[in-house]
Design a protein around this motif. Structure first.
Motif, short mmCIF file in Angstrom:
data_model
loop_
_atom_site.label_atom_id
_atom_site.label_comp_id
_atom_site.label_asym_id
_atom_site.label_seq_id
_atom_site.Cartn_x
_atom_site.Cartn_y
_atom_site.Cartn_z
N GLY A 142 0.79 -1.21 0.00
CA GLY A 142 0.00 0.00 0.00
C GLY A 142 0.82 1.26 0.00
N HIS A 143 1.47 1.56 1.13
CA HIS A 143 2.11 2.86 1.31
C HIS A 143 3.11 3.17 0.20
N ALA A 144 4.04 2.27 -0.06
CA ALA A 144 5.07 2.52 -1.06
C ALA A 144 4.47 2.64 -2.46
N LEU A 145 3.49 1.79 -2.74
CA LEU A 145 2.90 1.81 -4.08
C LEU A 145 2.13 3.10 -4.32
N ILE A 146 1.34 3.53 -3.36
CA ILE A 146 0.57 4.75 -3.53
C ILE A 146 1.49 5.97 -3.56
N ALA A 147 2.56 5.95 -2.76
CA ALA A 147 3.53 7.05 -2.80
C ALA A 147 4.17 7.14 -4.18
N ASP A 148 4.55 6.00 -4.75
CA ASP A 148 5.11 6.00 -6.10
C ASP A 148 4.09 6.48 -7.12
N ALA A 149 2.83 6.10 -6.93
CA ALA A 149 1.79 6.47 -7.88
C ALA A 149 1.56 7.98 -7.92
N LEU A 150 1.86 8.68 -6.83
CA LEU A 150 1.75 10.14 -6.84
C LEU A 150 2.69 10.75 -7.88
N GLU A 151 3.81 10.09 -8.13
CA GLU A 151 4.78 10.59 -9.10
C GLU A 151 4.62 9.94 -10.47
N LEU A 152 4.33 8.63 -10.48
CA LEU A 152 4.35 7.88 -11.74
C LEU A 152 2.97 7.60 -12.31
N GLY A 153 1.94 7.70 -11.48
CA GLY A 153 0.61 7.28 -11.87
C GLY A 153 0.37 5.83 -11.47
N TYR A 154 -0.90 5.47 -11.31
CA TYR A 154 -1.23 4.12 -10.88
C TYR A 154 -0.74 3.07 -11.86
N SER A 155 -1.02 3.26 -13.14
CA SER A 155 -0.72 2.23 -14.12
C SER A 155 0.77 1.93 -14.18
N ALA A 156 1.58 2.97 -14.33
CA ALA A 156 3.03 2.76 -14.44
C ALA A 156 3.58 2.14 -13.15
N THR A 157 3.05 2.54 -12.03
CA THR A 157 3.54 2.02 -10.75
C THR A 157 3.21 0.54 -10.60
N VAL A 158 1.96 0.17 -10.85
CA VAL A 158 1.58 -1.23 -10.74
C VAL A 158 2.41 -2.08 -11.70
N LYS A 159 2.58 -1.61 -12.91
CA LYS A 159 3.36 -2.38 -13.89
C LYS A 159 4.81 -2.54 -13.44
N ASP A 160 5.36 -1.54 -12.77
CA ASP A 160 6.74 -1.68 -12.31
C ASP A 160 6.85 -2.62 -11.12
N PHE A 161 5.85 -2.62 -10.24
CA PHE A 161 5.84 -3.61 -9.17
C PHE A 161 5.72 -5.02 -9.75
N LEU A 162 4.91 -5.18 -10.77
CA LEU A 162 4.79 -6.49 -11.42
C LEU A 162 6.10 -6.89 -12.08
N ARG A 163 6.83 -5.92 -12.61
CA ARG A 163 8.17 -6.21 -13.15
C ARG A 163 9.09 -6.72 -12.06
N CYS A 164 9.06 -6.07 -10.90
CA CYS A 164 9.89 -6.51 -9.77
C CYS A 164 9.57 -7.94 -9.38
N ILE A 165 8.27 -8.27 -9.38
CA ILE A 165 7.86 -9.63 -9.04
C ILE A 165 8.36 -10.61 -10.09
N ALA A 166 8.19 -10.26 -11.34
CA ALA A 166 8.61 -11.16 -12.42
C ALA A 166 10.12 -11.39 -12.40
N GLN A 167 10.88 -10.37 -12.07
CA GLN A 167 12.34 -10.50 -12.03
C GLN A 167 12.78 -11.51 -10.99
N ALA A 168 12.03 -11.61 -9.92
CA ALA A 168 12.41 -12.53 -8.83
C ALA A 168 12.30 -13.98 -9.26
N LYS A 169 11.53 -14.26 -10.29
CA LYS A 169 11.30 -15.64 -10.70
C LYS A 169 12.24 -16.08 -11.81
N ARG A 170 13.15 -15.20 -12.25
CA ARG A 170 14.08 -15.57 -13.30
C ARG A 170 15.14 -16.54 -12.74
N PRO A 171 15.51 -17.58 -13.51
CA PRO A 171 16.51 -18.53 -13.03
C PRO A 171 17.89 -17.88 -12.94
#
Length: 260
Positions: A231-260
């Motif tokens: 919540g807090h970090a994502l909404i804080a980032d969204a104030l600068e980047l917007g909701y869409s770009a922020t959510v997509k970047d968090f999803l990128r972070c998640i996807a990176q963790a699953k790379r071999p």
């Protein structure tokens, strides 16, 4: 990677409390909780989380029902309501179901009514007896029940014993140690706690102060995390980047963790 660390798709659930906090400073209805949820879901978030407290200082009862109506239009996404089951949570959850609204997960958090933010998990054996009945009540409503827990490996079997489906690991100590000499030690603690939960037959969620800097390393190290609630970090980032770009970047972070 540990042989017990089977890669899974970690879901991102966006906590909207801070959107409500800002809205409640005026009487204009902006920013909109519903619009925030729509934009996050459109960007790929797999769920929405709210934590309605008794004083309604951020999320209000009406928000919960309006979000439930919205989630009906997103049947492949999850609605997670968290809070203390011994305050206002169970009556609210019952009303959500009585209205025919979706309720996928209840996350039980042992916070006091005026607490600034959640800062500790349930204690065992102290909380065991009183948790059993409310866990059964939540499951009878058709919800998965997750217990907010400190990363204590020894407590995971107790959480399973009272009937919980999942635990949500309280990650503030890890976040506070990020970038310090304590980082590796904290990661080891969380890795052990998650593995103990998995061994006990529990699902694993995580949340509190996870952000775009520390999320990938956490998920790459800690086994079997089904969901992160942010919540807090994502909404804080969204104030600068917007909701869409922020959510997509968090999803990128998640996807990176699953790379071999």
């Amino acid at each position: 990677m540990s042989p017990n660390h089977t890669p899974i798709a970690t879901a991102l659930s966006v906590n909207l409390n801070k959107v409500a906090t800002l809205r409640n400073t005026r009487h204009l209805g902006i920013p909109s909780i519903i619009r925030a949820a729509e934009l996050c879901l459109q960007a790929g978030a797999q769920g929405i989380t709210v934590h309605p407290r008794p004083d309604e200082r951020h999320i209000r009862r009406s928000d919960v029902f309006e979000l439930g109506e919205l989630m009906n239009a997103w049947p492949d996404r999850e609605f997670n309501i968290e809070g203390n089951p011994f305050h206002n949570l169970m009556a609210l959850a019952q009303e959500v179901r009585d209205r025919g609204l979706p309720l996928h997960q209840l996350t039980f958090v042992p916070d006091s009514e005026g607490q600034f933010t959640s800062d500790h998990g349930w204690r065992f054996p102290e909380d065991a007896d009183r948790l059993k009945s409310v866990i059964a009540q939540g499951q009878a409503l058709g919800a998965r029940v997750s217990l907010f827990m400190d990363p204590d490996s020894g407590a995971m079997q107790h959480a399973k014993g009272v009937g919980a489906d999942r635990v949500e690991l309280y990650t503030e100590p890890f976040a506070a140690a990020w970038g310090t000499a304590e980082q590796a030690a904290q990661l080891a603690i969380y890795r052990g706690a998650a593995q103990a939960a998995l061994d006990a037959g529990l699902g694993v969620n995580a949340g509190h102060d996870l952000n775009r800097d520390n999320l990938t390393e956490f998920l790459a190290t800690v086994p079997g995390v089904n969901e992160v609630s942010i919540g807090h970090a994502l909404i804080a980032d969204a104030l600068e980047l917007g909701y869409s770009a922020t959510v997509k970047d968090f999803l990128r972070c998640i996807a990176q963790a699953k790379r071999p």
